[in-house]
Design a protein around this motif. Structure first.
Motif, PDB file in Angstrom:
ATOM      1  N   UNK A  26     -33.485  18.620 -56.966  1.00 26.44           N
ATOM      2  CA  UNK A  26     -34.254  17.597 -57.688  1.00 26.44           C
ATOM      3  C   UNK A  26     -34.240  16.286 -56.904  1.00 26.44           C
ATOM      4  N   UNK A  27     -35.393  15.684 -56.741  1.00 26.87           N
ATOM      5  CA  UNK A  27     -35.514  14.470 -55.927  1.00 26.87           C
ATOM      6  C   UNK A  27     -36.546  13.548 -56.551  1.00 26.87           C
ATOM      7  N   UNK A  28     -36.269  12.256 -56.475  1.00 28.72           N
ATOM      8  CA  UNK A  28     -37.188  11.251 -56.981  1.00 28.72           C
ATOM      9  C   UNK A  28     -37.534  10.292 -55.845  1.00 28.72           C
ATOM     10  N   UNK A  29     -38.820   9.943 -55.786  1.00 31.60           N
ATOM     11  CA  UNK A  29     -39.314   9.063 -54.727  1.00 31.60           C
ATOM     12  C   UNK A  29     -40.193   7.997 -55.357  1.00 31.60           C
ATOM     13  N   UNK A  30     -39.983   6.746 -54.959  1.00 33.17           N
ATOM     14  CA  UNK A  30     -40.810   5.639 -55.408  1.00 33.17           C
ATOM     15  C   UNK A  30     -41.493   5.033 -54.188  1.00 33.17           C
ATOM     16  N   UNK A  31     -42.806   4.964 -54.263  1.00 37.92           N
ATOM     17  CA  UNK A  31     -43.601   4.392 -53.173  1.00 37.92           C
ATOM     18  C   UNK A  31     -44.342   3.166 -53.678  1.00 37.92           C
ATOM     19  N   UNK A  32     -44.566   2.220 -52.763  1.00 35.82           N
ATOM     20  CA  UNK A  32     -45.274   1.009 -53.108  1.00 35.82           C
ATOM     21  C   UNK A  32     -46.772   1.174 -53.021  1.00 35.82           C
ATOM     22  N   UNK A  33     -47.517   0.109 -53.271  1.00 33.17           N
ATOM     23  CA  UNK A  33     -48.985   0.208 -53.208  1.00 33.17           C
ATOM     24  C   UNK A  33     -49.519   0.491 -51.817  1.00 33.17           C
ATOM     25  N   UNK A  34     -48.730   0.168 -50.779  1.00 38.14           N
ATOM     26  CA  UNK A  34     -49.150   0.458 -49.403  1.00 38.14           C
ATOM     27  C   UNK A  34     -48.589   1.775 -48.896  1.00 38.14           C
ATOM     28  N   UNK A  35     -48.100   2.650 -49.838  1.00 37.82           N
ATOM     29  CA  UNK A  35     -47.543   3.978 -49.506  1.00 37.82           C
ATOM     30  C   UNK A  35     -46.203   3.893 -48.808  1.00 37.82           C
ATOM     31  N   UNK A  36     -45.598   2.734 -48.774  1.00 32.25           N
ATOM     32  CA  UNK A  36     -44.265   2.631 -48.196  1.00 32.25           C
ATOM     33  C   UNK A  36     -43.229   3.151 -49.186  1.00 32.25           C
ATOM     34  N   UNK A  37     -42.217   3.800 -48.660  1.00 30.61           N
ATOM     35  CA  UNK A  37     -41.180   4.389 -49.500  1.00 30.61           C
ATOM     36  C   UNK A  37     -40.170   3.312 -49.883  1.00 30.61           C
ATOM     37  N   UNK A  38     -40.091   3.051 -51.175  1.00 38.70           N
ATOM     38  CA  UNK A  38     -39.150   2.054 -51.678  1.00 38.70           C
ATOM     39  C   UNK A  38     -37.804   2.667 -52.027  1.00 38.70           C
ATOM     40  N   UNK A  39     -37.847   3.913 -52.433  1.00 35.65           N
ATOM     41  CA  UNK A  39     -36.583   4.581 -52.788  1.00 35.65           C
ATOM     42  C   UNK A  39     -36.823   6.087 -52.748  1.00 35.65           C
ATOM     43  N   UNK A  40     -35.887   6.802 -52.182  1.00 36.04           N
ATOM     44  CA  UNK A  40     -35.994   8.261 -52.041  1.00 36.04           C
ATOM     45  C   UNK A  40     -34.581   8.826 -52.111  1.00 36.04           C
ATOM     46  N   UNK A  41     -34.258   9.419 -53.270  1.00 39.85           N
ATOM     47  CA  UNK A  41     -32.893   9.884 -53.481  1.00 39.85           C
ATOM     48  C   UNK A  41     -32.902  11.232 -54.189  1.00 39.85           C
ATOM     49  N   UNK A  42     -31.916  12.082 -53.863  1.00 40.03           N
ATOM     50  CA  UNK A  42     -31.730  13.314 -54.655  1.00 40.03           C
ATOM     51  C   UNK A  42     -31.058  12.977 -55.981  1.00 40.03           C
ATOM     52  N   UNK A  43     -31.285  13.813 -56.958  1.00 38.94           N
ATOM     53  CA  UNK A  43     -30.694  13.623 -58.283  1.00 38.94           C
ATOM     54  C   UNK A  43     -29.496  14.533 -58.443  1.00 38.94           C
ATOM     55  N   UNK A  44     -28.459  14.001 -59.041  1.00 35.23           N
ATOM     56  CA  UNK A  44     -27.264  14.782 -59.339  1.00 35.23           C
ATOM     57  C   UNK A  44     -27.317  15.233 -60.792  1.00 35.23           C
ATOM     58  N   UNK A  45     -27.032  16.514 -61.030  1.00 30.25           N
ATOM     59  CA  UNK A  45     -27.026  17.037 -62.390  1.00 30.25           C
ATOM     60  C   UNK A  45     -25.740  16.700 -63.133  1.00 30.25           C
TER      61      UNK A  45
END
Length: 278
Positions: A26-45
């Motif tokens: 499981x992974x969550x990624x947040x990108x900005x309006x210019x498609x830049x990656x602001x946060x990219x982390x795996x999720x721990x259960x």
């Protein structure tokens, strides 16, 4: 048989875990309006994501995972998969269905420029939404897995549904009952009884004062007819004491039919006496 029982008991833990599901990568990624990656982390259960996620008005959140059978590691396509967004302060919630492939892979994108209707209102930006993955399957045990907390920008409060006031608590209803009926005084009952009996006493007195001859008064047909007429009075008294209206109508209809037949026979007999043919 004695050796078979321990073997079967040893298989019970395996059978109990055969229907359990888990998540892979499981992974969550947040990108900005210019498609830049602001946060990219795996999720721990096992542990919540720290710090919680924050999504701006122009950012995009993407969640990816794969649903696996815990013991075999094979991909599973459950019949129901949802993301639940819950605001613990207002208790508002929204449920977003997810599409899962036959191999168990799923993804979800959240863009606040076009937010889905499943996102509840966030009137307080300092309170995060609790995001939980809910999975239901006919062949496996259900899974409810908390994923992360998500801060969203302030939005308008939830509009009031037009039927919502119908479910608000109302004031207690105060019933007012009539007092229990009381038995009338004996003097009133005696007066009513005399009022009913008096006409009969007057009728019998007047009848006795008129000279007449009734040679056939004791004939069985005449007595039967007079007795049936008197029985109507008894039926009315019975109705006053015990019977209901439906019962009175039924008994009165039966008694009326018998009275008509008896009266017809009695009148025919009297007619024959008068012409001298009886």
């Amino acid at each position: 048989m004695g050796a078979l029982l321990p073997a079967l008991l040893s298989l019970l833990p395996l059978l109990a875990s055969a229907g359990q599901l888990t998540l892979q990568s499981p992974r969550v990624t947040i990108t900005g309006p210019d498609a830049s990656i602001l946060r990219n982390e795996p999720l721990s259960l096992a542990h919540p994501l720290s710090p919680p996620l924050t999504l701006g008005t122009s950012d995009t959140l993407k969640l990816t995972f794969q649903i696996l059978q815990k013991d075999s590691g094979k991909g599973v396509q459950p019949h129901q998969t949802f993301l639940r967004f819950h605001d613990p302060q207002t208790d508002e919630e929204g449920v977003q269905p997810l599409r899962v492939s036959s191999t168990g892979k799923a993804n979800f994108e959240l863009n606040l420029a076009r937010p889905p209707v499943s996102i509840p209102p966030t009137p307080n930006a300092s309170v995060p939404l609790h995001v939980t993955l809910i999975i239901g399957s006919f062949k496996h045990s259900p899974l409810s897995q908390p994923l992360f907390d998500l801060y969203l920008p302030v939005s308008h409060a939830a509009p009031q549904h037009p039927d919502e006031p119908m479910y608000h608590p109302l004031s207690e209803i105060q019933h007012t009952f009539r007092p229990d009926p009381q038995t009338p005084y004996v003097i009133f009952s005696a007066i009513g009884t005399m009022a009913v009996v008096a006409p009969w006493i007057v009728l019998l007195g007047l009848w006795g004062s008129i000279p007449h001859r009734l040679p056939h008064l004791s004939h069985p047909l005449i007595l039967l007819f007079v007795g049936l007429l008197a029985s109507f009075e008894g039926l009315l008294f019975w109705y006053w004491v015990e019977l209901r209206l439906g019962q009175v109508l039924l008994y009165g209809a039966i008694l009326g039919g018998v009275t008509v037949a008896a009266g017809k026979s009695a009148l025919a007999k009297v007619g024959r006496w008068r012409v001298g043919t009886a």
